[in-house]
Enzyme design. Sequence first.
Site, short mmCIF file in Angstrom:
data_model
loop_
_atom_site.label_atom_id
_atom_site.label_comp_id
_atom_site.label_asym_id
_atom_site.label_seq_id
_atom_site.Cartn_x
_atom_site.Cartn_y
_atom_site.Cartn_z
N SER A 148 25.04 -3.82 -16.26
CA SER A 148 24.92 -4.42 -17.59
C SER A 148 25.67 -3.48 -18.53
O SER A 148 26.15 -2.43 -18.10
CB SER A 148 23.45 -4.56 -18.02
OG SER A 148 23.02 -3.41 -18.70
N TYR A 161 15.40 0.83 -18.21
CA TYR A 161 16.49 -0.08 -17.79
C TYR A 161 17.84 0.62 -17.95
O TYR A 161 18.70 0.56 -17.07
CB TYR A 161 16.40 -1.33 -18.66
CG TYR A 161 17.37 -2.45 -18.32
CD1 TYR A 161 17.07 -3.37 -17.32
CD2 TYR A 161 18.55 -2.61 -19.04
CE1 TYR A 161 17.95 -4.43 -17.03
CE2 TYR A 161 19.43 -3.65 -18.76
CZ TYR A 161 19.12 -4.56 -17.76
OH TYR A 161 19.98 -5.61 -17.49
P1 NDP Z 1 15.99 -13.35 -13.96
O1 NDP Z 1 14.72 -12.74 -14.42
O2 NDP Z 1 16.39 -14.69 -14.48
O3 NDP Z 1 15.96 -13.43 -12.34
C1 NDP Z 1 15.60 -12.32 -11.59
C2 NDP Z 1 15.69 -12.66 -10.12
O4 NDP Z 1 15.33 -11.50 -9.35
C3 NDP Z 1 14.74 -13.76 -9.68
O5 NDP Z 1 15.33 -14.50 -8.64
C4 NDP Z 1 13.53 -12.97 -9.15
O6 NDP Z 1 12.79 -13.78 -8.23
C5 NDP Z 1 14.24 -11.79 -8.49
N1 NDP Z 1 13.41 -10.57 -8.36
C6 NDP Z 1 12.89 -9.82 -9.36
N2 NDP Z 1 12.21 -8.78 -8.85
C7 NDP Z 1 12.31 -8.87 -7.49
C8 NDP Z 1 11.81 -8.11 -6.40
N3 NDP Z 1 11.06 -7.02 -6.58
N4 NDP Z 1 12.11 -8.51 -5.14
C9 NDP Z 1 12.86 -9.62 -4.92
N5 NDP Z 1 13.36 -10.38 -5.91
C10 NDP Z 1 13.08 -10.02 -7.19
O7 NDP Z 1 17.13 -12.25 -14.23
P2 NDP Z 1 18.61 -12.41 -14.85
O8 NDP Z 1 19.33 -13.52 -14.19
O9 NDP Z 1 18.52 -12.39 -16.32
O10 NDP Z 1 19.27 -11.00 -14.41
C11 NDP Z 1 19.92 -10.85 -13.16
C12 NDP Z 1 20.68 -9.51 -13.19
O11 NDP Z 1 21.62 -9.51 -14.27
C13 NDP Z 1 19.77 -8.30 -13.42
O12 NDP Z 1 20.24 -7.22 -12.64
C14 NDP Z 1 19.97 -8.00 -14.91
O13 NDP Z 1 19.73 -6.65 -15.20
C15 NDP Z 1 21.43 -8.36 -15.08
N6 NDP Z 1 21.81 -8.69 -16.46
C16 NDP Z 1 21.24 -9.74 -17.12
C17 NDP Z 1 21.69 -10.06 -18.41
C18 NDP Z 1 21.14 -11.24 -19.16
O14 NDP Z 1 21.60 -11.50 -20.27
N7 NDP Z 1 20.20 -11.98 -18.60
C19 NDP Z 1 22.71 -9.26 -19.09
C20 NDP Z 1 23.20 -8.16 -18.30
C21 NDP Z 1 22.77 -7.92 -17.03
P3 NDP Z 1 11.17 -13.63 -8.06
O15 NDP Z 1 10.60 -13.51 -9.44
O16 NDP Z 1 10.74 -14.85 -7.31
O17 NDP Z 1 10.99 -12.39 -7.25
#
Ligand code: NDP
Length: 257
Positions: A148, A161
Amino acid sequence: MSTSPFDLTGALALVTGSSRGIGNALAAGLAQAGATVVLHGRDPYALEAQREDFAGRYGEDRIWAVPFDITDESSVVDAMDSIESRIGPLDILVNNAGVQHRVPLVDLALEDWSRVLATNLTAAFLVGREAARHMVQRGHGKIVNIGSVQCDLARPTIGAYTAAKGGLRNLTRAMAAEWAQHGLQVNAVAPGYIHTEMTQPLVDDEAFNAWICGRTPAARWGTVEDLTGPVTWLASPASAFVNGQTIFVDGGMTAVV
Ligand code: NDP
């Protein structure tokens, strides 16, 4: 047969955290480029719904779903072994799953610090290590870590983070330092502020929205589609000599003050 260096036909890709959000769009981008895709998350019901949806779009034989907790070492080892033995040799890993936790550092509990570090940084090491053990033997593989703008820049209330994403940038370099000689390419994509369901309240917040548009040279929020091209490129033969890099896909935000 395609001669495009961006073609992923026949490649097997795992995208962690692809049951929703950015990972879901990245998985769709890889599938569109021809890859067979393993969808992932913890909630098996949400995952199965996505598997069915993707299978309808890209074909039943090209879409798989494997739920596991990326912070639990034995679950990671078992799941990665099971993908290799049941589905096939993994060519592409996208370490995308992540969590956010907003609280000032002086109020941050150790438990929350540890959870954020475990999910955003340690898990990329764990899943990456298990993938690389197979990829190194085969002499090829692609790993894309999702960072990010916090790979490089801080903001108040997201200290854990920021520490994790900064660490992920250097972990990407460490992976390249050890694995590039074995034919792997390890890089990171660092998204800027992306308009998703999760960030909709921030888009609706007039002051925050004005700050984002003013602070970003492109003068807009990013979309999940803005990320699929760069990730597909880093997963494809087109990036064969790119290693250890973090590509900021942020409309220029980290290039200006
Ligand atoms: P979401 O919260 O929409 O999705 C997160 C995903 O990760 C889900 O599929 C969740 O599934 C899974 N997940 C979370 N924890 C675990 C775990 N312990 N084990 C297995 N699966 C896990 O996240 P985003 O799409 O917003 O973010 C995705 C990536 O992009 C992240 O790395 C974030 O830091 C990065 N990012 C996001 C930005 C944004 O604007 N949204 C900007 C910059 C970077 P479940 O809950 O079923 O486990």
